[in-house]
Design a protein around this motif. Structure first.
Motif, mmCIF file in Angstrom:
data_model
loop_
_atom_site.group_PDB
_atom_site.id
_atom_site.type_symbol
_atom_site.label_atom_id
_atom_site.label_comp_id
_atom_site.label_asym_id
_atom_site.label_seq_id
_atom_site.Cartn_x
_atom_site.Cartn_y
_atom_site.Cartn_z
ATOM 1 N N LYS A 83 0.705 -1.266 0.011
ATOM 2 C CA LYS A 83 0.006 -0.021 0.077
ATOM 3 C C LYS A 83 0.965 1.328 0.027
ATOM 4 O O LYS A 83 0.873 2.139 -0.755
ATOM 5 C CB LYS A 83 -0.908 -0.002 1.071
ATOM 6 C CG LYS A 83 -1.577 1.311 1.226
ATOM 7 C CD LYS A 83 -2.660 1.070 2.498
ATOM 8 C CE LYS A 83 -2.177 0.843 3.835
ATOM 9 N NZ LYS A 83 -2.812 0.784 4.996
ATOM 10 N N GLU A 84 1.906 1.295 0.769
ATOM 11 C CA GLU A 84 2.811 2.294 1.002
ATOM 12 C C GLU A 84 3.548 2.490 -0.310
ATOM 13 O O GLU A 84 3.595 4.069 -0.932
ATOM 14 C CB GLU A 84 3.647 2.244 2.086
ATOM 15 C CG GLU A 84 2.981 2.604 3.564
ATOM 16 C CD GLU A 84 2.185 3.757 3.624
ATOM 17 O OE1 GLU A 84 2.576 4.833 3.236
ATOM 18 O OE2 GLU A 84 0.968 3.577 3.993
ATOM 19 N N ALA A 85 4.106 1.694 -0.976
ATOM 20 C CA ALA A 85 4.910 1.511 -2.230
ATOM 21 C C ALA A 85 3.792 2.256 -3.308
ATOM 22 O O ALA A 85 4.162 2.901 -3.958
ATOM 23 C CB ALA A 85 5.403 0.263 -2.472
ATOM 24 N N VAL A 86 2.606 1.690 -3.391
ATOM 25 C CA VAL A 86 1.884 2.218 -4.415
ATOM 26 C C VAL A 86 1.382 3.671 -4.386
ATOM 27 O O VAL A 86 1.273 4.438 -5.282
ATOM 28 C CB VAL A 86 0.457 1.276 -4.304
ATOM 29 C CG1 VAL A 86 -0.773 1.598 -5.546
ATOM 30 C CG2 VAL A 86 0.620 -0.220 -4.794
ATOM 31 N N LEU A 87 1.106 3.962 -3.074
ATOM 32 C CA LEU A 87 0.760 5.304 -2.712
ATOM 33 C C LEU A 87 1.928 6.448 -2.959
ATOM 34 O O LEU A 87 1.609 7.347 -3.685
ATOM 35 C CB LEU A 87 0.261 5.499 -1.415
ATOM 36 C CG LEU A 87 -1.163 4.799 -0.954
ATOM 37 C CD1 LEU A 87 -1.362 4.960 0.568
ATOM 38 C CD2 LEU A 87 -2.426 5.358 -1.814
ATOM 39 N N LEU A 104 -9.040 4.477 0.688
ATOM 40 C CA LEU A 104 -8.347 3.403 -0.094
ATOM 41 C C LEU A 104 -9.113 2.740 -1.354
ATOM 42 O O LEU A 104 -8.548 2.357 -2.217
ATOM 43 C CB LEU A 104 -7.792 2.457 0.705
ATOM 44 C CG LEU A 104 -6.540 2.967 1.613
ATOM 45 C CD1 LEU A 104 -6.069 1.865 2.325
ATOM 46 C CD2 LEU A 104 -5.500 3.523 1.046
ATOM 47 N N GLU A 105 -10.356 2.738 -1.225
ATOM 48 C CA GLU A 105 -11.294 2.413 -2.004
ATOM 49 C C GLU A 105 -11.433 3.273 -3.234
ATOM 50 O O GLU A 105 -11.331 2.712 -4.305
ATOM 51 C CB GLU A 105 -12.582 2.396 -1.605
ATOM 52 C CG GLU A 105 -13.043 1.344 -0.303
ATOM 53 C CD GLU A 105 -12.837 -0.368 -0.888
ATOM 54 O OE1 GLU A 105 -13.164 -0.620 -2.248
ATOM 55 O OE2 GLU A 105 -12.634 -0.930 -0.055
ATOM 56 N N ILE A 106 -11.219 4.546 -3.079
ATOM 57 C CA ILE A 106 -11.253 5.366 -4.268
ATOM 58 C C ILE A 106 -9.783 5.156 -4.823
ATOM 59 O O ILE A 106 -9.808 5.263 -6.089
ATOM 60 C CB ILE A 106 -11.459 7.031 -3.983
ATOM 61 C CG1 ILE A 106 -13.087 7.384 -3.272
ATOM 62 C CG2 ILE A 106 -11.009 8.051 -4.888
ATOM 63 C CD1 ILE A 106 -13.139 8.607 -2.608
ATOM 64 N N VAL A 107 -8.819 5.046 -4.246
ATOM 65 C CA VAL A 107 -7.524 4.905 -4.596
ATOM 66 C C VAL A 107 -7.602 3.452 -5.565
ATOM 67 O O VAL A 107 -6.981 3.460 -6.690
ATOM 68 C CB VAL A 107 -6.202 4.839 -3.532
ATOM 69 C CG1 VAL A 107 -5.105 4.364 -4.051
ATOM 70 C CG2 VAL A 107 -6.260 6.149 -2.810
#
Length: 118
Positions: free
Chosen positions: A42-46, A92-95
């Protein structure tokens, strides 16, 4: 710096970021659950989304005009949310919807623009 050279560099970077997001997601199992459950994924993707969005902001007006189908302001706004809401109410659903529904179209458009710079 020649604007076309700068644009080409940023276009390459955007494409690299989109590919890197795929790599990050594969690390977590390739899907939504891996993204939501694995903190490092999650952190890497964000972070990659944020950096990618910053590169879109650095493209010239001419490069952006060549792809009117891209919602450039929405990408800029999304970057600001990623940069400033990560400790707050980042949905995170929107992401995930952005990753799943918007990135493929963005990738196709950026590839098209990039081919014009070769």
């Amino acid at each position: 710096m020649n604007p076309k050279h700068g644009d080409k560099k940023y276009l390459e970077h955007i494409l690299e970021c989109i590919d890197l997001i795929s790599v990050h997601l594969k690390t977590g199992g390739g899907g939504k659950q891996g993204f939501l459950q694995h903190v490092t994924v999650k952190e890497a993707v964000l972070r990659t989304l944020q950096v990618m969005s910053e590169s879109t902001q650095r493209l010239s007006s001419a490069a952006k005009a060549s792809a009117p189908e891209i919602e450039w302001q929405d990408i800029s706004d999304f970057r600001n949310v990623l940069a400033h809401e990560y400790l707050g109410d980042l949905d995170l659903e929107i992401v995930w919807k952005v990753i799943e529904q918007k990135l493929p179209d963005l990738q196709a458009s950026i590839q098209r623009i990039y081919k014009a710079y070769k």
